[in-house]
Design a protein around this motif. Structure first.
Motif, PDB file in Angstrom:
ATOM      1  N   CYS A 284      67.123 -17.631-114.847  1.00  0.00           N
ATOM      2  CA  CYS A 284      66.135 -18.251-113.957  1.00  0.00           C
ATOM      3  C   CYS A 284      64.782 -18.392-114.655  1.00  0.00           C
ATOM      4  O   CYS A 284      64.606 -17.964-115.781  1.00  0.00           O
ATOM      5  N   ILE A 285      63.854 -18.972-113.929  1.00  0.00           N
ATOM      6  CA  ILE A 285      62.477 -19.156-114.384  1.00  0.00           C
ATOM      7  C   ILE A 285      61.611 -18.281-113.474  1.00  0.00           C
ATOM      8  O   ILE A 285      61.616 -18.469-112.255  1.00  0.00           O
ATOM      9  N   ALA A 286      60.890 -17.330-114.048  1.00  0.00           N
ATOM     10  CA  ALA A 286      60.137 -16.372-113.239  1.00  0.00           C
ATOM     11  C   ALA A 286      58.632 -16.556-113.399  1.00  0.00           C
ATOM     12  O   ALA A 286      58.134 -16.810-114.498  1.00  0.00           O
ATOM     13  N   VAL A 287      57.937 -16.418-112.282  1.00  0.00           N
ATOM     14  CA  VAL A 287      56.475 -16.468-112.210  1.00  0.00           C
ATOM     15  C   VAL A 287      56.015 -15.252-111.393  1.00  0.00           C
ATOM     16  O   VAL A 287      56.846 -14.523-110.848  1.00  0.00           O
ATOM     17  N   THR A 288      54.713 -15.044-111.272  1.00  0.00           N
ATOM     18  CA  THR A 288      54.234 -13.945-110.434  1.00  0.00           C
ATOM     19  C   THR A 288      54.442 -14.295-108.960  1.00  0.00           C
ATOM     20  O   THR A 288      54.671 -15.455-108.612  1.00  0.00           O
TER      21      THR A 288
END
Length: 167
Positions: A142-146
């Motif tokens: 996946c693509i993770a951000v805050t």
């Protein structure tokens, strides 16, 4: 020497707590571009670059996702086809992986292509990590951000927005 330690500590605190620029009110994101090699995600509205996010990717991010469990983030053009406010990772936006080509390629390998590729925040019990999570690729593809960034994306990315994931 003590002065240097203080300066480094102060710099870290400022970096960690300094708030990023917010998206302008009323922004609708209609395209996202992920640059895996740079660990960046750009968001666009009507062809205009609005903001760039630092991201974390799958644990083995180099190359296109081939099959379930390879810990790679896919490459190609997909759409945002789902949203979940109550996932195990603070909110998420679904990516339409796998497409027909992805399925055929995995079948040639005798494997499942996998699914459930998302843009998401931090694991629900790890929100305290904030920006620190970006120091290492840690997702299963996946693509993770805050979490704060996920709130912003969740509110502004339109359904069926295009997401282009590049090397």
């Amino acid at each position: 020497m003590l002065w240097l330690l203080f300066l480094i500590s102060f710099g870290f605190v400022v970096w960690y707590w300094y708030p990023p620029a917010e998206l302008p009110k009323g922004t609708i994101i209609d395209k996202l571009v992920v640059r895996k090699s740079e660990r960046k995600m750009e968001v666009y509205s009507e062809g205009n670059l609005i903001k760039t996010y630092d991201i974390a990717l799958g644990k083995d991010p180099v190359g296109h996702k081939q099959f379930e469990g390879d810990n790679k983030t896919p490459e190609g053009i997909y759409i945002i086809n789902d949203r979940n406010p109550r996932s195990a990772y603070y909110k998420n936006l679904g990516v339409s992986y796998p497409n027909e080509t992805d399925k055929a390629n995995a079948l040639k390998l005798g494997k499942s292509p996998g699914a459930d590729i998302k843009i998401h925040g931090l694991r629900n019990d790890r929100g305290y990590m904030g920006k620190l999570h970006k120091m290492e690729d840690w997702t299963a593809g996946c693509i993770a951000v805050t979490n704060d960034e996920m709130d912003e994306l969740y509110a502004t990315v339109k359904q069926n927005a295009e997401i282009e994931i590049l090397k």
